[in-house]
Structures are given as structure tokens and as C-alpha cells.
Scaffold this active site. Structure first.
Site, PDB file in Angstrom:
ATOM      1  N   GLU A   1       0.877  -1.172   0.000  1.00 54.05           N
ATOM      2  CA  GLU A   1       0.000   0.000   0.000  1.00 54.05           C
ATOM      3  C   GLU A   1       0.912   1.220   0.000  1.00 54.05           C
ATOM      4  O   GLU A   1       1.792   1.322   0.854  1.00 54.05           O
ATOM      5  CB  GLU A   1      -0.876  -0.016   1.262  1.00 54.05           C
ATOM      6  CG  GLU A   1      -1.905   1.086   1.256  1.00 54.05           C
ATOM      7  CD  GLU A   1      -2.783   1.086   2.511  1.00 54.05           C
ATOM      8  OE1 GLU A   1      -3.477   2.091   2.723  1.00 54.05           O
ATOM      9  OE2 GLU A   1      -2.763   0.098   3.271  1.00 54.05           O
ATOM     10  N   ARG A  28       5.471 -12.922   9.562  1.00 52.26           N
ATOM     11  CA  ARG A  28       6.092 -11.602   9.398  1.00 52.26           C
ATOM     12  C   ARG A  28       7.470 -11.612  10.022  1.00 52.26           C
ATOM     13  O   ARG A  28       7.729 -12.367  10.956  1.00 52.26           O
ATOM     14  CB  ARG A  28       5.310 -10.542  10.176  1.00 52.26           C
ATOM     15  CG  ARG A  28       4.011 -10.153   9.649  1.00 52.26           C
ATOM     16  CD  ARG A  28       3.349  -9.196  10.616  1.00 52.26           C
ATOM     17  NE  ARG A  28       3.612  -7.814  10.265  1.00 52.26           N
ATOM     18  CZ  ARG A  28       2.983  -7.172   9.292  1.00 52.26           C
ATOM     19  NH1 ARG A  28       2.059  -7.778   8.593  1.00 52.26           N
ATOM     20  NH2 ARG A  28       3.263  -5.921   9.019  1.00 52.26           N
ATOM     21  N   LYS A  44       4.298   0.704   9.678  1.00 52.44           N
ATOM     22  CA  LYS A  44       4.434   1.965   8.948  1.00 52.44           C
ATOM     23  C   LYS A  44       3.833   3.134   9.721  1.00 52.44           C
ATOM     24  O   LYS A  44       4.328   4.246   9.645  1.00 52.44           O
ATOM     25  CB  LYS A  44       3.741   1.843   7.587  1.00 52.44           C
ATOM     26  CG  LYS A  44       4.612   1.177   6.548  1.00 52.44           C
ATOM     27  CD  LYS A  44       4.007   1.273   5.170  1.00 52.44           C
ATOM     28  CE  LYS A  44       3.046   0.141   4.944  1.00 52.44           C
ATOM     29  NZ  LYS A  44       2.562   0.042   3.563  1.00 52.44           N
TER      30      LYS A  44
HETATM   31  P1  ATP Z   1       2.835  -2.382   8.162  1.00 48.35           P
HETATM   32  O1  ATP Z   1       2.077  -3.336   9.003  1.00 48.35           O
HETATM   33  O2  ATP Z   1       4.278  -2.281   8.480  1.00 48.35           O
HETATM   34  O3  ATP Z   1       2.190  -1.059   8.031  1.00 48.35           O
HETATM   35  P2  ATP Z   1       1.628  -3.467   5.871  1.00 48.35           P
HETATM   36  O4  ATP Z   1       1.458  -4.935   5.953  1.00 48.35           O
HETATM   37  O5  ATP Z   1       0.464  -2.602   6.087  1.00 48.35           O
HETATM   38  O6  ATP Z   1       2.858  -3.044   6.737  1.00 48.35           O
HETATM   39  P3  ATP Z   1       1.731  -3.384   3.046  1.00 48.35           P
HETATM   40  O7  ATP Z   1       2.121  -2.246   2.207  1.00 48.35           O
HETATM   41  O8  ATP Z   1       0.311  -3.783   3.075  1.00 48.35           O
HETATM   42  O9  ATP Z   1       2.254  -3.064   4.489  1.00 48.35           O
HETATM   43  O10 ATP Z   1       2.661  -4.640   2.782  1.00 48.35           O
HETATM   44  C1  ATP Z   1       2.982  -5.155   1.528  1.00 48.35           C
HETATM   45  C2  ATP Z   1       3.398  -6.576   1.682  1.00 48.35           C
HETATM   46  O11 ATP Z   1       4.504  -6.678   2.586  1.00 48.35           O
HETATM   47  C3  ATP Z   1       2.278  -7.430   2.278  1.00 48.35           C
HETATM   48  O12 ATP Z   1       2.128  -8.572   1.480  1.00 48.35           O
HETATM   49  C4  ATP Z   1       2.749  -7.766   3.652  1.00 48.35           C
HETATM   50  O13 ATP Z   1       2.325  -9.032   3.996  1.00 48.35           O
HETATM   51  C5  ATP Z   1       4.263  -7.678   3.546  1.00 48.35           C
HETATM   52  N1  ATP Z   1       4.860  -7.287   4.836  1.00 48.35           N
HETATM   53  C6  ATP Z   1       4.601  -6.173   5.546  1.00 48.35           C
HETATM   54  N2  ATP Z   1       5.265  -6.183   6.715  1.00 48.35           N
HETATM   55  C7  ATP Z   1       5.986  -7.330   6.745  1.00 48.35           C
HETATM   56  C8  ATP Z   1       6.894  -7.931   7.687  1.00 48.35           C
HETATM   57  N3  ATP Z   1       7.182  -7.356   8.854  1.00 48.35           N
HETATM   58  N4  ATP Z   1       7.434  -9.130   7.370  1.00 48.35           N
HETATM   59  C9  ATP Z   1       7.159  -9.725   6.197  1.00 48.35           C
HETATM   60  N5  ATP Z   1       6.325  -9.223   5.282  1.00 48.35           N
HETATM   61  C10 ATP Z   1       5.740  -8.035   5.531  1.00 48.35           C
HETATM   62 MG    MG Z   2      -1.340  -2.908   5.063  1.00 51.58          MG
END
Ligand code: ATP
Ligand code: MG
Length: 569
Positions: free
Chosen positions: A44, A270, A280
């Protein structure tokens, strides 16, 4: 169109088995997807990528590459109020920097808004979706709890015609924001809360960065996500564990639209790291509140922060391979990431001499005005990196820490009357200590042994210590930024009652040293160039560096906490 090349530069990390790799291997064997592997990385665009995303990128792009498939970069821009071009550009830059390439497969969730609308209409016409007038709060109340079933909305049994008319009205902007939503008609008593008539569309009077004001309704993530994967022909939709409980819903949606492609979603744990926050939202808070200098502050776990700190793509990819893929959440030691970095820098970094905290040394018997160019080895691990010349003269700087007037037993470095070796140069012996009125040591008077040029003595004597040094006349000044962990607690979220992760910020996470002295070969160091300052640590020229004012970031120390942790293990 060129074929998709998802390539990671550099040598491959050793391939170990994991459940995702095994599953894909199996699918290749059985021909489940006609021998195809299509994955995607779907960020995102509401922030910069962090090291957790790097893990996901290495899995998504890495698996596609390994099996000759393709990996799509898809921006999940279903939420109109949050997207920003700055984030999109930084994400593209970071994925490329990590060594991956989406080829022609750059997509936006908003590309499919039209298709999603059509599919929603199909669901309405099949009696599988309805327009609900309950408020958001009522919807929450009606939803029930983990132990109690939900209740059906009084609007649940509207006719198809009424639903169609209202949904078109929503689309055309006839109703206020929040007045109505479109919901899937599944089961309000379903044990999985995600299946209790989830919202598919909401009304939002927001301009979208790509579709402008075309849409008054925006799809919810859970409705959109599976359709995006389907539209792109994704075979293996790899994501983190928090989406596991959403999989039945994605599957339900795809099953209702039974003639469309149905990807297989697989979840992995994760990445969590000690001394690091990864969300984020929290990273944004650090930036907004000025707790760090920006998204790319070298203390941030963002890819741009790591890059600025001096991390290499190879070290991050090796780290990702080493931690592997698991089904259960765990926290990885930050020391392992640093170990992977050190391992790479040790192979690739030029050694140079720099004095961070200079103490002047006058070599009394060295001829005034004489300069010798001495040979120095660039990397003892890699002969092909050659040698360079380092100037030596009568006045040099050594590290203040390398001298003690009254040394304790185990201190082998310079002291009054003692002889030490200067790296690549001569042996010197300390004759005199000069102090100012306050008693601070301002200068050492030493003598050198001309017989010891290059670091060996014809009579075979060998001092216990070898010091790094810089010729005073030739030295260039620099600022050095010493970084420590941004948080003092292994788990930064562990705060006192009523506190937050911000209470655990390390007040000593940045220390600036301004009067450092570097050997002259560093005078044209470019931002991003990495060096080992001998006996000190690895450093990386910062982007704030100017030709007249060099700035270096301490990337990582030489000392290896990971090896110790493993030994303790
Ligand atoms: P955050 O929770 O840090 O805000 P998010 O999951 O909202 O991150 P996205 O932009 O939706 O961030 O993530 C894009 C991809 O990265 C998703 O498929 C998510 O599963 C993966 N991802 C995000 N954080 C992690 C992490 N800590 N470890 C592994 N994969 C991750
Ligand atoms: Mg997200």
C-alpha cells in the site's frame, strides 16, 4: 513486451528448503498451474518500505525468479485518501535497489475498479450482496463477537432491483459519505468474523491519485485483494499470516464469480526484529514528530534508511534467505542482520585509516618537510583490490584512546616510554607528554626507528600494538555520525502503563563527531561509498557530504555480537 526478468544481482545465497519452495516445486511437478509461477508484491503506497517488506520482496520476487516465473509489483491503492507519489517512487526505487525487476508487470489496484464494480453487480444480481443503511457503528454492534453470533441487518433482504438502484445511486454520488455500504450476503453466524457479511464498498468523497473524481465509492481491501490477484493471473499469492483468516473470504468471493481465475494464497510469518519497530504507522509517527531526520534516517529500519546507513542489497538478501520462511511468528535478533552486513562488507570494503578523536604526535627525529608515500593494502581478504599510497610525515594524529599516560596491565597501546607499530609505517616510542594548563594532553613527542619502515624490525622485535594514524599535513577533516539502536528495549512496544514505544527511544542513538581526520585517499568519497576505517568500524559516505565537508555514517561495528550469541546458544 519483453519477458519478465525478475533478477537478483550477485551470487546466490545457499538454497534451503522451506514450505513455500516445497509447495511450488510440487505444483511444478503436478502441473497444477500449467508450469507457471506468478507471484506479486502488493504494497500500500502509504509509507516507505522497511526490512519486513524486504523479506516479503525476497520471497515474492525470489520464488518467481527461482522457478522461471514472474513477479508483479502492484500498488494497493484502494484507499483514496492515503496514496502519495513520493511513496510510490520510493517503493519502486527500493525494490530495484534490492536487485529485483518487475519487468512490464507494474500494476495498480485502481486499474481494476471498473472490473470490481462489474463483479459487485454480478453478486447483487445473484442475491449475494446487498446495500445496507446501518451506520458503521451499528454494523459493528450487529457483528457479534467471537463467542456470540451476529445479527442480520434489517436491510439484508432487499430485492435485487432495490439493491441495484441503491448501488448505482451510491456510485453516482446520490448519498452522503457513510450513508450506505454494499455488503456481501454470507452468514452472520459464521465462526470466522470476516465472513459475517463483510463490507465490500463504502461511499467516499475523496479524490484518487489515479482515478481522480470518477468514483464516489471505493472497494474494501478484502473485496479487492483477491480480485486483483485473479485479474493478474497470480498463481501463488504469498502473504503474511494476518491474512490467513481472510483467505476463506477471498475464496468465497472468487467462488461466487466462478468463471474467473482463482489463485492459491499461502501465508508466512512476518519478520520482527529486536530493537526495531516495523509498523508503517509508527515509522510515520517517528518522521512526523521529528524523532528522526526522515524516512531515510540511518537509524530507521526502512530500506532507504538501511541503504543510507551503508547496508548492501546482497546483505539484506542473504539475511532474508538465512531467516527462511516459517509459519509461526518470531522475533529475529538484530545482531543477525548486522552479521550478514559485516560478512558482505568484509569482502567488499576498502580499508582506510581515519582518526575519529585525534591526538597530535610529533616524531622528533623525523626530518622536517619530508614526506614518504607508504604502501597500504586495500583489502587483506581480496588481493585483487590492490594497494594504495598513504603519506607519512613528521606530525601525525593517532586515536586519543590509543594512548594512556598511566596504563593498566592489559593496555598494550601507546604509553610513556613504550614502543608501538604504526600501520604500514614505522615503530615509534613515546618520549614526552605535553599538556595544557588544565592538565589535558595536547600532544605526544615520539621518536621513530628508521629501520622499521613498512612495519618490520631487522632485529625481530615486535611491539604488542599496531595503531592507525593519519599524517597531519595531509589529513582531511570530516564529520562522523555514530549510530546506536534507535530503541533501548529489545521490544520497543513494551512500555510502562500509559506509555508508548516513543518512551523507549534511545537518547544516545546519534552522536556526531566533528573534527575527525581522514587519510587523503578519501577526499573524493562519493555518497554511498563504503569503507572499513581500520580498527574502528565500517562507514559509509552520507548524502549530506560535500567536497569541502565530508560526512560519514557508522554502518556497523567490527565486533560481532551474533557470533557471541550463537556461542552462548
Ligand atoms: P505495516 O504493518 O508495516 O504497516 P503493511 O502490511 O500494512 O505493513 P503493506 O504495504 O500492506 O504493508 O505490505 C505489503 C506486503 O509486505 C504485504 O504482502 C505484507 O504481507 C508484507 N509485509 C509487511 N510487513 C511485513 C513484515 N514485517 N514481514 C514480512 N512481510 C511483511
Ligand atoms: Mg497494510
Amino acid at each position: 513486451m519483453e519477458s519478465s526478468a525478475n533478477s537478483a544481482a550477485g551470487p546466490e545465497a545457499p538454497v534451503v528448503s522451506n514450505f513455500i519452495r516445497d509447495m511450488i516445486k510440487d505444483d511444478m511437478k503436478t502441473g497444477k498451474w500449467g508450469g507457471k509461477v506468478v507471484t506479486r508484491f502488493p504494497p500500500e503506497p502509504n509509507g516507505y518500505l522497511h526490512i519486513g517488506h524486504a523479506k516479503a520482496i525476497c520471497i515474492d520476487f525470489g520464488m518467481a525468479k527461482e522457478f522461471g516465473g514472474e513477479c508483479h509489483l502492484r500498488f494497493d491503492d484502494t484507499n483514496p485518501s492515503k496514496e502519495e507519489d513520493e511513496y510510490i517512487n520510493s517503493i519502486k526505487c527500493d525494490v530495484n535497489w534490492l536487485g529485483f525487476d518487475w519487468g512490464p508487470h507494474l500494476y495498480f489496484a485502481s486499474d481494476y475498479f471498473g472490473k470490481m464494480y462489474e463483479y459487485a453487480v454480478r453478486l447483487i444480481k445473484a442475491g449475494k450482496a446487498y446495500v445496507d443503511d446501518l451506520t458503521a457503528e451499528q454494523i459493528r454492534e450487529y457483528r457479534g463477537t467471537l463467542t456470540e453470533p451476529g445479527r442480520e441487518s434489517p436491510y439484508r433482504n432487499r430485492s435485487v432491483d432495490e439493491n441495484m438502484e441503491l448501488f448505482e445511486g451510491m456510485r453516482d454520488g446520490k448519498f452522503a459519505e457513510g450513508a450506505r455500504v454494499l455488503r456481501a450476503k454470507i452468514d452472520m453466524a459464521h465462526p470466522n468474523m470476516n465472513m459475517r457479511d463483510p463490507v465490500m464498498y463504502r461511499i467516499m468523497n475523496a479524490s484518487h491519485h489515479r482515478t481522480g473524481d470518477t468514483w464516489k465509492i471505493y472497494p474494501m481491501y478484502d473485496w479487492a485483494h483477491g480480485l486483483e490477484d485473479s485479474a493478474e493471473g497470480v498463481t501463488h499469492s504469498l502473504c503474511t499470516l494476518e491474512f490467513e483468516a481472510h483467505r476463506p473470504l477471498y475464496d468465497w468471493f472468487l467462488a461466487q464469480l466462478d468463471d474467473i481465475h482463482h489463485p492459491q494464497q499461502t501465508e508466512f510469518a512476518r519478520l520482527n526484529l529486536t530493537y526495531t519497530v516495523m509498523s508503517k504507522r509508527k515509522l510515520l509517527q517517528l518522521v512526523r514528530e521529528g524523532r528522526v531526520s526522515g524516512w531515510d534516517d540511518p537509524r530507521m529500519p526502512t530500506i532507504s534508511g538501511l541503504r543510507r546507513r551503508g547496508y548492501t542489497p546482497e546483505s539484506i538478501r542473504n539475511f532474508a534467505e538465512r531467516i527462511g520462511v516459517a509459519k509461526r511468528d518470531s522475533t529475529v535478533d538484530l545482531a543477525l542482520l548486522e552479521f550478514c552486513l559485516r560478512e558482505d562488507l568484509n569482502k567488499t570494503c576498502k580499508r582506510v585509516m581515519a582518526v575519529l578523536n585525534p591526538l597530535k604526535v610529533v616524531i622528533e627525529n623525523y626530518p622536517e618537510g619530508q614526506v614518504e608515500e607508504l604502501d597500504a593494502v586495500n583489502n587483506p581478504e581480496d588481493e585483487s583490490m590492490g594497494t594504495r599510497k598513504v603519506p607519512f610525515s613528521r606530525v601525525i594524529y593517532i586515536e586519543r584512546d590509543d594512548f594512556m599516560e598511566d596504563p593498566p596491565k592489559k593496555f598494550f597501546r601507546l604509553a610513556p616510554g613504550r614502543e608501538v607499530r604504526l600501520r604500514y609505517a614505522y615503530f615509534i616510542t613515546c618520549k614526552d607528554v605535553i599538556k595544557d594548563d588544565a592538565g589535558n594532553i595536547t600532544e605526544l613527542r615520539c621518536v621513530y626507528d628508521p629501520q622499521t619502515k613498512g612495519g618490520d624490525s631487522p632485529d625481530g622485535r615486535s611491539p604488542k600494538a599496531t595503531l592507525h594514524w593519519v599524517s597531519a599535513r595531509h589529513a582531511i577533516g570530516a564529520e562522523v555520525r555514530i549510530y546506536e539502536n534507535l530503541f533501548t528495549k529489545e521490544n520497543p512496544d513494551e512500555a510502562e502503563e500509559g506509555g508508548t514505544f516513543l518512551d523507549n527511544i534511545n537518547p544516545g542513538s546519534l552522536k556526531i563527531i566533528t573534527a575527525c581526520k581522514l587519510e587523503p585517499s578519501l577526499s573524493d568519497a562519493k555518497a554511498g561509498e563504503k569503507y572499513q576505517f581500520e580498527r574502528l568500524a565500517y562507514f559509509c559516505a552520507d548524502k549530506d557530504s560535500l567536497p569541502e565537508k565530508l560526512i560519514f555514517n557508522r554502518t556497523v561495528t567490527l565486533k560481532d555480537a551474533w557470533v557471541k550469541i550463537q556461542k552462548r546458544g
